[in-house]
Design an enzyme around this catalytic site. Structure first.
Site, PDB file in Angstrom:
ATOM      1  N   ASP A 197      84.493 -69.019 -28.418  1.00 10.70           N
ATOM      2  CA  ASP A 197      83.871 -68.032 -27.540  1.00 10.70           C
ATOM      3  C   ASP A 197      83.588 -68.770 -26.229  1.00 10.70           C
ATOM      4  O   ASP A 197      82.495 -69.280 -26.008  1.00 10.70           O
ATOM      5  CB  ASP A 197      82.592 -67.497 -28.183  1.00 10.70           C
ATOM      6  CG  ASP A 197      81.900 -66.448 -27.340  1.00 10.70           C
ATOM      7  OD1 ASP A 197      82.541 -65.893 -26.440  1.00 10.70           O
ATOM      8  OD2 ASP A 197      80.701 -66.206 -27.571  1.00 10.70           O
ATOM      9  N   CYS A 210      81.971 -73.150 -29.530  1.00 13.61           N
ATOM     10  CA  CYS A 210      81.082 -72.962 -28.373  1.00 13.61           C
ATOM     11  C   CYS A 210      79.942 -72.051 -28.809  1.00 13.61           C
ATOM     12  O   CYS A 210      79.822 -70.910 -28.361  1.00 13.61           O
ATOM     13  CB  CYS A 210      81.841 -72.341 -27.209  1.00 13.61           C
ATOM     14  SG  CYS A 210      83.344 -73.232 -26.753  1.00 13.61           S
ATOM     15  N   ALA A 211      79.105 -72.550 -29.682  1.00 12.83           N
ATOM     16  CA  ALA A 211      78.160 -71.705 -30.403  1.00 12.83           C
ATOM     17  C   ALA A 211      77.007 -71.206 -29.548  1.00 12.83           C
ATOM     18  O   ALA A 211      76.411 -70.168 -29.852  1.00 12.83           O
ATOM     19  CB  ALA A 211      77.616 -72.455 -31.618  1.00 12.83           C
ATOM     20  N   GLY A 227      73.918 -69.444 -31.038  1.00 16.07           N
ATOM     21  CA  GLY A 227      74.355 -69.187 -32.406  1.00 16.07           C
ATOM     22  C   GLY A 227      74.392 -67.746 -32.861  1.00 16.07           C
ATOM     23  O   GLY A 227      74.423 -67.492 -34.063  1.00 16.07           O
ATOM     24  N   GLY A 228      74.439 -66.778 -31.952  1.00 15.76           N
ATOM     25  CA  GLY A 228      74.491 -65.382 -32.378  1.00 15.76           C
ATOM     26  C   GLY A 228      75.694 -65.081 -33.257  1.00 15.76           C
ATOM     27  O   GLY A 228      75.564 -64.461 -34.320  1.00 15.76           O
ATOM     28  N   LYS A 229      76.864 -65.524 -32.840  1.00 11.89           N
ATOM     29  CA  LYS A 229      78.072 -65.287 -33.634  1.00 11.89           C
ATOM     30  C   LYS A 229      78.113 -66.194 -34.858  1.00 11.89           C
ATOM     31  O   LYS A 229      78.653 -65.816 -35.902  1.00 11.89           O
ATOM     32  CB  LYS A 229      79.312 -65.462 -32.758  1.00 11.89           C
ATOM     33  CG  LYS A 229      79.415 -64.429 -31.630  1.00 11.89           C
ATOM     34  CD  LYS A 229      80.687 -64.612 -30.824  1.00 11.89           C
ATOM     35  CE  LYS A 229      80.763 -63.575 -29.697  1.00 11.89           C
ATOM     36  NZ  LYS A 229      79.718 -63.783 -28.667  1.00 11.89           N
ATOM     37  N   ASP A 274      78.183 -77.352 -29.677  1.00 12.38           N
ATOM     38  CA  ASP A 274      78.077 -76.987 -28.261  1.00 12.38           C
ATOM     39  C   ASP A 274      77.666 -78.227 -27.488  1.00 12.38           C
ATOM     40  O   ASP A 274      77.204 -79.206 -28.081  1.00 12.38           O
ATOM     41  CB  ASP A 274      77.069 -75.856 -28.049  1.00 12.38           C
ATOM     42  CG  ASP A 274      77.387 -75.024 -26.811  1.00 12.38           C
ATOM     43  OD1 ASP A 274      77.220 -75.564 -25.705  1.00 12.38           O
ATOM     44  OD2 ASP A 274      77.802 -73.860 -26.943  1.00 12.38           O
ATOM     45  N   CYS A 311      83.897 -63.088 -22.660  1.00  8.30           N
ATOM     46  CA  CYS A 311      83.263 -61.849 -22.202  1.00  8.30           C
ATOM     47  C   CYS A 311      83.623 -61.655 -20.733  1.00  8.30           C
ATOM     48  O   CYS A 311      82.769 -61.641 -19.849  1.00  8.30           O
ATOM     49  CB  CYS A 311      81.752 -61.879 -22.421  1.00  8.30           C
ATOM     50  SG  CYS A 311      80.923 -63.360 -21.789  1.00  8.30           S
TER      51      CYS A 311
END
Length: 395
Positions: free
Chosen positions: A283, A210-211, A214-216, A236, A336
């Site tokens: 995520d 679940c990009a 794309g931060g992670k 995604d 989160c």
């Protein structure tokens, strides 16, 4: 603008935010930006004052108020200086009367209180509405921590994440040369710890299921640099967000395979990757209850039905991800969110149906153990609120 006119402007914005939360409209950030685009007469001090008053009002109440007037009436009850600005003169609002409706409740929506996680020591949910710090992740594909600190001498290193730096809120990071050159990215410490939970390294095959933008994924790419480099895929179902990743990857010097998925057909689209990955990161879409300090108005959007939909989606994604992990590999689940149903409760149900996965040790000391994973919170860890678990596939 007079002080009374500033209050009136903040109330206009608040009514727009309330309506957008009710009707699934634009974000509060977008509403505020659009509001000032059409009001060029407002100077920088006026804009700042109006924006700060509006955000203060949003942070105060977990229950969605009936109107901006109800919020301000409650605030004015304990703030005589604010009440004095309701004069009805010029652009000021009419005086507040004792019989007007008031906004009620604490920082958490009433219906949600019983559904929040309860780790040992509890959670101070008022801290979820404090102003968030500004964290950077130094991109080792482009340079070193020392080089990043040369751009930001005031930056403070953070524990458990060797490439994390913290700056004062409001620093103009995205206008800096280091950011434009890909030396660092804005990324909360909690997000960096989730990447650390993956323990990605050179030569591995890793999927960010679940990009988003794309931060992670970018952080995973930095962890995988070295001999062989491995294979990193980002997927995604949201085209608008995923389309940002190639541009960000080029700036960061990262090599990432990007695949857009159709919602509801994710498993079929990834069938060629069955049992192929050393690590799969999920995520997952979530309630965002851990990010209220960044997006406080999302409390007014969340409903019990929406929470049920999210937990169903999370369980589905866990099933999809599990099939993509090779035996001996790891599934990393993160949200989160600080609800029981999305974190410890979600994994308790899922693990009971998937005995081939067992909880694994996380490679950092931050957070508090909770169920099969760890919970991170602003008051305890200085991060956004997250639930994260690393699950090892033994079957």
């Amino acid at each position: 603008m007079t002080p009374g006119a500033r209050v009136a402007a903040a109330m206009e914005i608040l009514d727009l935010i309330i309506a957008a939360a009710r009707d699934n409209g634009p974000s509060a950030d977008r509403i505020i930006a659009d509001y000032f685009k059409t009001r060029r007469y407002a100077g920088s001090k006026d804009r700042r004052a109006v924006r700060e008053l509006a955000w203060e009002a949003v942070r105060l109440f977990g229950n969605r108020p009936v109107s901006a007037r109800a919020i301000m009436a409650t605030m004015a009850d304990s703030d005589p200086d604010l009440a004095a600005l309701f004069t009805g003169e010029g652009h000021a609002q009419p005086p507040i009367t004792p019989v007007e409706p008031r906004a009620t409740g604490g920082p958490v929506p009433d219906w949600l209180v019983s559904q929040l996680a309860q780790p040992e020591g509890g959670i101070n949910f008022a801290n979820l509405l404090d102003r968030a710090p500004l964290d950077l992740r130094v991109n080792r594909l482009r340079g070193t921590v020392a080089e990043a600190q040369a751009h930001w001498p005031e930056a403070v290193p953070l524990p458990d994440a060797p490439f994390a730096l913290r700056l004062p809120a409001g620093a103009a990071v995205e206008q800096s040369d280091g950011y434009r050159d890909g030396l660092y990215e804005v990324q909360d410490l909690g997000s960096q710890l989730i990447v650390a939970a993956c323990q990605a390294g050179p030569g591995m095959k890793v999927l960010d299921l679940c990009a988003g933008a794309g931060g992670k994924t970018l952080a995973l790419a930095a962890d995988m640099c070295g001999p062989g480099d491995g294979f990193l895929m980002a997927t995604d179902t949201a085209r608008v967000r995923l389309d940002e990743l190639p541009r960000r990857a080029e700036r960061a010097g990262a090599n990432i395979d990007v695949r857009l998925l159709n919602g509801g057909q994710e498993a079929e689209a990834l069938a060629d990757m069955h049992a192929n990955f050393d690590v799969v990161l999920i995520d997952a879409p979530c309630s965002g209850t851990g990010t209220w300090r960044r997006n406080p108005e999302t409390r007014w959007r969340l409903t019990e039905e929406r929470l049920r939909q999210l937990t169903h989606t999370q369980s589905m994604l866990l099933d999809i991800g599990a099939a993509l992990v090779r035996p001996g590999g790891a599934l990393v689940y993160a949200v989160c969110a600080l609800t029981e149903a999305e974190g410890a409760g979600q994994l308790a149900l899922w693990l009971a149906a998937h005995p081939e996965f067992i909880p694994d040790v996380l490679p950092f000391s931050a957070g508090r153990p909770y169920g099969a994973g760890t919970i991170l919170t602003p008051c305890h860890d200085g991060t956004d609120g997250f639930y994260v678990a690393r699950l090892k596939k033994i079957g």
